[in-house]
Design a protein around this motif. Sequence first.
Motif, PDB file in Angstrom:
ATOM      1  N   ARG A  27       0.842  -1.214   0.000  1.00  0.00           N
ATOM      2  CA  ARG A  27       0.000   0.000   0.000  1.00  0.00           C
ATOM      3  C   ARG A  27       0.873   1.259   0.000  1.00  0.00           C
ATOM      4  NH1 ARG A  27      -2.461  -3.179   3.866  1.00  0.00           N
ATOM      5  NH2 ARG A  27      -1.672  -1.883   5.559  1.00  0.00           N
ATOM      6  N   TRP A  28       1.962   1.228   0.784  1.00  0.00           N
ATOM      7  CA  TRP A  28       2.844   2.394   0.883  1.00  0.00           C
ATOM      8  C   TRP A  28       3.463   2.724  -0.478  1.00  0.00           C
ATOM      9  CZ3 TRP A  28       7.870   3.984   0.154  1.00  0.00           C
ATOM     10  CH2 TRP A  28       8.248   5.162   0.789  1.00  0.00           C
ATOM     11  N   ILE A  29       3.912   1.714  -1.188  1.00  0.00           N
ATOM     12  CA  ILE A  29       4.525   1.935  -2.502  1.00  0.00           C
ATOM     13  C   ILE A  29       3.491   2.470  -3.490  1.00  0.00           C
ATOM     14  CG2 ILE A  29       5.541   0.716  -4.488  1.00  0.00           C
ATOM     15  CD1 ILE A  29       7.161  -0.905  -2.344  1.00  0.00           C
ATOM     16  N   ALA A  30       2.253   2.010  -3.399  1.00  0.00           N
ATOM     17  CA  ALA A  30       1.193   2.536  -4.261  1.00  0.00           C
ATOM     18  C   ALA A  30       0.981   4.031  -3.998  1.00  0.00           C
ATOM     19  CB  ALA A  30      -0.104   1.771  -4.040  1.00  0.00           C
ATOM     20  N   GLU A  31       1.117   4.455  -2.741  1.00  0.00           N
ATOM     21  CA  GLU A  31       0.961   5.868  -2.375  1.00  0.00           C
ATOM     22  C   GLU A  31       2.222   6.684  -2.629  1.00  0.00           C
ATOM     23  OE1 GLU A  31      -0.258   6.042   1.721  1.00  0.00           O
ATOM     24  OE2 GLU A  31      -1.968   4.734   1.373  1.00  0.00           O
ATOM     25  N   HIS A  32       3.375   6.032  -2.716  1.00  0.00           N
ATOM     26  CA  HIS A  32       4.670   6.695  -2.905  1.00  0.00           C
ATOM     27  C   HIS A  32       5.401   6.041  -4.082  1.00  0.00           C
ATOM     28  CE1 HIS A  32       3.634   7.314   1.342  1.00  0.00           C
ATOM     29  NE2 HIS A  32       4.233   8.476   1.209  1.00  0.00           N
ATOM     30  N   PRO A  33       4.927   6.269  -5.304  1.00  0.00           N
ATOM     31  CA  PRO A  33       5.505   5.566  -6.457  1.00  0.00           C
ATOM     32  C   PRO A  33       6.996   5.844  -6.674  1.00  0.00           C
ATOM     33  CG  PRO A  33       3.873   7.190  -7.168  1.00  0.00           C
ATOM     34  CD  PRO A  33       3.825   7.149  -5.676  1.00  0.00           C
ATOM     35  N   ASP A  34       7.495   6.975  -6.178  1.00  0.00           N
ATOM     36  CA  ASP A  34       8.934   7.252  -6.312  1.00  0.00           C
ATOM     37  C   ASP A  34       9.747   6.497  -5.259  1.00  0.00           C
ATOM     38  OD1 ASP A  34       8.065   8.720  -4.145  1.00  0.00           O
ATOM     39  OD2 ASP A  34       9.106  10.556  -4.705  1.00  0.00           O
ATOM     40  N   LYS A  35       9.070   5.882  -4.297  1.00  0.00           N
ATOM     41  CA  LYS A  35       9.667   5.024  -3.261  1.00  0.00           C
ATOM     42  C   LYS A  35      10.771   5.721  -2.483  1.00  0.00           C
ATOM     43  CE  LYS A  35       8.833   1.019  -6.116  1.00  0.00           C
ATOM     44  NZ  LYS A  35       9.437   0.775  -7.388  1.00  0.00           N
ATOM     45  N   GLN A  36      10.562   6.984  -2.162  1.00  0.00           N
ATOM     46  CA  GLN A  36      11.553   7.707  -1.371  1.00  0.00           C
ATOM     47  C   GLN A  36      10.885   8.805  -0.561  1.00  0.00           C
ATOM     48  OE1 GLN A  36      14.427   9.291  -4.096  1.00  0.00           O
ATOM     49  NE2 GLN A  36      13.013  10.716  -5.038  1.00  0.00           N
ATOM     50  N   VAL A  37      11.558   9.163   0.556  1.00  0.00           N
ATOM     51  CA  VAL A  37      11.067  10.206   1.448  1.00  0.00           C
ATOM     52  C   VAL A  37      12.263  11.065   1.842  1.00  0.00           C
ATOM     53  CG1 VAL A  37      10.033  10.666   3.715  1.00  0.00           C
ATOM     54  CG2 VAL A  37       9.162   8.798   2.312  1.00  0.00           C
ATOM     55  N   PHE A  38      12.062  12.372   1.886  1.00  0.00           N
ATOM     56  CA  PHE A  38      13.128  13.296   2.257  1.00  0.00           C
ATOM     57  C   PHE A  38      13.323  13.293   3.771  1.00  0.00           C
ATOM     58  CE2 PHE A  38      15.021  17.446   3.152  1.00  0.00           C
ATOM     59  CZ  PHE A  38      16.054  17.457   2.225  1.00  0.00           C
ATOM     60  N   ASN A  39      14.552  13.008   4.211  1.00  0.00           N
ATOM     61  CA  ASN A  39      14.873  13.031   5.632  1.00  0.00           C
ATOM     62  C   ASN A  39      15.407  14.408   6.000  1.00  0.00           C
ATOM     63  OD1 ASN A  39      17.252  12.675   7.793  1.00  0.00           O
ATOM     64  ND2 ASN A  39      15.554  11.304   8.271  1.00  0.00           N
ATOM     65  N   LYS A  40      14.754  15.058   6.960  1.00  0.00           N
ATOM     66  CA  LYS A  40      15.107  16.414   7.354  1.00  0.00           C
ATOM     67  C   LYS A  40      16.504  16.509   7.957  1.00  0.00           C
ATOM     68  CE  LYS A  40      10.260  17.215   8.427  1.00  0.00           C
ATOM     69  NZ  LYS A  40       9.303  17.352   9.528  1.00  0.00           N
ATOM     70  N   ALA A  41      16.880  15.554   8.795  1.00  0.00           N
ATOM     71  CA  ALA A  41      18.173  15.611   9.483  1.00  0.00           C
ATOM     72  C   ALA A  41      19.346  15.431   8.519  1.00  0.00           C
ATOM     73  CB  ALA A  41      18.241  14.556  10.588  1.00  0.00           C
ATOM     74  N   LEU A  42      19.215  14.529   7.567  1.00  0.00           N
ATOM     75  CA  LEU A  42      20.301  14.275   6.612  1.00  0.00           C
ATOM     76  C   LEU A  42      20.252  15.229   5.422  1.00  0.00           C
ATOM     77  CD1 LEU A  42      20.216  10.356   6.471  1.00  0.00           C
ATOM     78  CD2 LEU A  42      21.780  11.816   7.798  1.00  0.00           C
ATOM     79  N   GLY A  43      19.079  15.800   5.166  1.00  0.00           N
ATOM     80  CA  GLY A  43      18.918  16.666   4.008  1.00  0.00           C
ATOM     81  C   GLY A  43      19.006  15.891   2.701  1.00  0.00           C
ATOM     82  N   LYS A  44      18.606  14.617   2.749  1.00  0.00           N
ATOM     83  CA  LYS A  44      18.674  13.736   1.576  1.00  0.00           C
ATOM     84  C   LYS A  44      17.463  12.815   1.556  1.00  0.00           C
ATOM     85  CE  LYS A  44      23.661  13.724   1.467  1.00  0.00           C
ATOM     86  NZ  LYS A  44      24.884  12.974   1.445  1.00  0.00           N
ATOM     87  N   TYR A  45      17.235  12.230   0.396  1.00  0.00           N
ATOM     88  CA  TYR A  45      16.168  11.254   0.263  1.00  0.00           C
ATOM     89  C   TYR A  45      16.632   9.883   0.740  1.00  0.00           C
ATOM     90  CZ  TYR A  45      13.198  14.423  -2.335  1.00  0.00           C
ATOM     91  OH  TYR A  45      12.392  15.482  -2.687  1.00  0.00           O
ATOM     92  N   ILE A  46      15.735   9.176   1.405  1.00  0.00           N
ATOM     93  CA  ILE A  46      15.962   7.781   1.778  1.00  0.00           C
ATOM     94  C   ILE A  46      15.011   6.954   0.912  1.00  0.00           C
ATOM     95  CG2 ILE A  46      15.832   6.029   3.587  1.00  0.00           C
ATOM     96  CD1 ILE A  46      16.390   8.273   5.631  1.00  0.00           C
TER      97      ILE A  46
END
Length: 134
Positions: A27-46
């Motif tokens: 379900r998560w991948i269906a909602e997030h097709p790019d399969k990544q989330v921006f992490n505020k602390a690292l300033g990068k996508y995970i």
Amino acid sequence: MIQDIPKGRTKEEIKAREQHIKNFYGRWIAEHPDKQVFNKALGKYICVKFLSINETYEKAARNFESTLAVFRLTEILQNATFVEELPAKRNTRNQKQFEKLLVMMHENIKLTVGLQRSNHDLVQYCITVPQQIK
């Protein structure tokens, strides 16, 4: 949904939690097709990859609290803060592809992120709730 998740430690209950985690990731991948989330602390996508799902369901399903933590995936990926850096285990099949592992925390939830050798992507490796020593 949470009431449907078994809390015990039997093989059947662990298998049921594994299935809940796999279903959640679908379900998560269906909602997030790019399969990544921006992490505020690292300033990068995970990124979330196939390895993320496998490693997490194998580990998190062993413990009810860890299973519940997985359902907070987006929040954890966004808000976890860096704790320490560890070398990847070269002789461990799932860690071979990583240069290093970053241990991160959000509340009482541990997020392990791997830095991929091939493309330097940050990849969600595992989510667990460390057990308190009693």
